[in-house]
Scaffold this motif. Structure first.
Motif, PDB file in Angstrom:
ATOM      1  N   LYS A 118      35.244  33.210  33.218  1.00  0.00           N
ATOM      2  CA  LYS A 118      35.031  32.126  34.185  1.00  0.00           C
ATOM      3  C   LYS A 118      35.394  30.765  33.603  1.00  0.00           C
ATOM      4  CE  LYS A 118      31.524  34.351  37.056  1.00  0.00           C
ATOM      5  NZ  LYS A 118      30.141  34.272  37.585  1.00  0.00           N
ATOM      6  N   ALA A 119      35.155  30.599  32.301  1.00  0.00           N
ATOM      7  CA  ALA A 119      35.508  29.338  31.647  1.00  0.00           C
ATOM      8  C   ALA A 119      37.014  29.116  31.670  1.00  0.00           C
ATOM      9  CB  ALA A 119      34.983  29.329  30.210  1.00  0.00           C
ATOM     10  N   LYS A 120      37.766  30.199  31.634  1.00  0.00           N
ATOM     11  CA  LYS A 120      39.226  30.092  31.669  1.00  0.00           C
ATOM     12  C   LYS A 120      39.772  30.130  33.091  1.00  0.00           C
ATOM     13  CE  LYS A 120      40.089  31.967  27.063  1.00  0.00           C
ATOM     14  NZ  LYS A 120      40.929  30.864  26.569  1.00  0.00           N
ATOM     15  N   GLY A 121      38.864  30.259  34.087  1.00  0.00           N
ATOM     16  CA  GLY A 121      39.274  30.242  35.481  1.00  0.00           C
ATOM     17  C   GLY A 121      39.999  31.495  35.925  1.00  0.00           C
ATOM     18  N   LEU A 122      39.626  32.640  35.357  1.00  0.00           N
ATOM     19  CA  LEU A 122      40.303  33.897  35.663  1.00  0.00           C
ATOM     20  C   LEU A 122      39.428  34.791  36.525  1.00  0.00           C
ATOM     21  CD1 LEU A 122      41.699  34.644  32.090  1.00  0.00           C
ATOM     22  CD2 LEU A 122      43.014  33.807  34.059  1.00  0.00           C
ATOM     23  N   THR A 123      40.043  35.597  37.357  1.00  0.00           N
ATOM     24  CA  THR A 123      39.327  36.591  38.159  1.00  0.00           C
ATOM     25  C   THR A 123      39.326  37.912  37.422  1.00  0.00           C
ATOM     26  OG1 THR A 123      41.308  37.311  39.340  1.00  0.00           O
ATOM     27  CG2 THR A 123      40.085  35.441  40.276  1.00  0.00           C
ATOM     28  N   GLN A 124      38.474  38.819  37.881  1.00  0.00           N
ATOM     29  CA  GLN A 124      38.447  40.167  37.288  1.00  0.00           C
ATOM     30  C   GLN A 124      39.802  40.855  37.455  1.00  0.00           C
ATOM     31  OE1 GLN A 124      35.111  41.939  39.359  1.00  0.00           O
ATOM     32  NE2 GLN A 124      33.691  41.451  37.667  1.00  0.00           N
ATOM     33  N   ALA A 125      40.417  40.635  38.604  1.00  0.00           N
ATOM     34  CA  ALA A 125      41.713  41.268  38.885  1.00  0.00           C
ATOM     35  C   ALA A 125      42.786  40.770  37.929  1.00  0.00           C
ATOM     36  CB  ALA A 125      42.118  40.990  40.326  1.00  0.00           C
ATOM     37  N   GLU A 126      42.772  39.457  37.610  1.00  0.00           N
ATOM     38  CA  GLU A 126      43.782  38.885  36.712  1.00  0.00           C
ATOM     39  C   GLU A 126      43.621  39.429  35.302  1.00  0.00           C
ATOM     40  OE1 GLU A 126      42.882  34.791  37.458  1.00  0.00           O
ATOM     41  OE2 GLU A 126      44.607  34.527  38.782  1.00  0.00           O
ATOM     42  N   VAL A 127      42.366  39.544  34.840  1.00  0.00           N
ATOM     43  CA  VAL A 127      42.132  40.098  33.499  1.00  0.00           C
ATOM     44  C   VAL A 127      42.570  41.557  33.451  1.00  0.00           C
ATOM     45  CG1 VAL A 127      40.355  40.669  31.788  1.00  0.00           C
ATOM     46  CG2 VAL A 127      40.233  38.501  33.041  1.00  0.00           C
TER      47      VAL A 127
END
Length: 297
Positions: free
Chosen positions: A15-24
């Protein structure tokens, strides 16, 4: 690091990097279901999965896991021995030892100083007040000072007192409140009032509910009864009357519904046993039980 801690940390960093679960999941070539299960703490990821996620998020989860594991395996004694082992991390350990030695020395000095002060005789500090171009020394035992005219109002433990500019006590700190009025001090102790002069002499002790200074007399109230005193503290009329009125050199008294008359020396002229009373040229016209008579005064 257990699976719950790992999952919480993954959520925080993602969340700190502004990423979603799908992106990771996409970047790490892992299913989104796997990411969800890791973050919820349902499963503990394999070392290879940790490595992939670490590389993508640029956080070494694997190293933290090893460090935490090692930390749990070492005892406090092991760490104490390691601090004194100067073969590794020499400068860091020297800094830690120096800081610890400084802190222990500082604590020791303070303890010694406190014990020395407790054993030494108390020397009362002095506070210097400047008033009217004159330096005055007052003991620091008081909580507050207030200079007004030729007097110093002092407070100690929420009790009030009075001193002169030479530091001499006029009224000790025993009163809840007092007020200087003309040449007298009206005092309050508990809910009771009294009167003193500016030499500190008690004129009226603090045992009255209220009083009023009028000319050379003090009208007193105790309970619901009224009395009269002079400014020398002598009782003229005890607090036995429901009401009275000073007129010329006489005191008209009322007790119950009965009226009487006294002089300002406290002598009874007419006892309180008459229903009505009026005066005409040195004569009191009184009624009692419907009968009227005249009393020369």
């Amino acid at each position: 690091m257990d699976r719950l801690d790992f999952g919480k940390k993954l959520i925080r960093i993602r969340k700190a990097k502004g990423l979603t679960q799908a992106e990771v999941a996409e970047k790490c070539n892992i299913t989104i279901r796997t990411i969800q299960r890791i973050e919820s703490g349902t499963v503990k990821p394999r070392s290879s999965t940790i490595k992939i996620i670490s590389e993508f998020l640029e956080v070494d989860f694997f190293e933290n896991s090893i460090q935490n594991s090692d930390f749990k395996n070492h005892t406090v004694l092991w760490y104490l021995k390691d601090i004194f082992n100067l073969k590794t991390n020499t400068m860091k350990k020297i800094s830690i030892l120096s800081a610890s030695l400084f802190i222990l020395t500082f604590i020791g000095i303070n303890i010694f100083s406190t014990e020395a002060q407790s054993k030494s005789p108390n020397k009362q500090e002095e506070v210097i007040l400047e008033s009217q171009n004159k330096k005055i020394n007052f003991s620091k035992e008081f909580d507050e000072f207030k200079v007004e005219g030729n007097f110093v109002f002092v407070t100690k433990n929420n009790k009030h007192g009075l001193m002169n500019l030479d530091g001499e006590t006029i009224i000790p700190c025993e009163y809840d409140m007092f007020e200087v009025e003309n040449n007298y001090v009206l005092t309050l102790k508990g809910n009771k009032r009294g009167l003193m002069n500016l030499d500190g002499k008690t004129i009226i002790p603090c045992e009255y509910d209220m009083f009023e200074v009028e000319n050379n007399y003090v009208l007193t109230l105790k309970g619901n009864k009224r009395g009269l005193m002079n400014l020398d503290g002598k009782t003229i009329i005890p607090c036995e009357y429901d009401m009275f009125e000073v007129e010329n050199n006489y005191v008209l008294t009322l007790k119950g519904n009965k009226r009487g008359l006294m002089n300002l020396d406290g002598k009874t002229i007419i006892p309180c046993e008459y229903d009505t009373m009026k005066f005409e040229e040195g004569v009191a016209i009184v009624t009692k039980n419907g009968k009227t008579k005249q009393i020369r005064i």
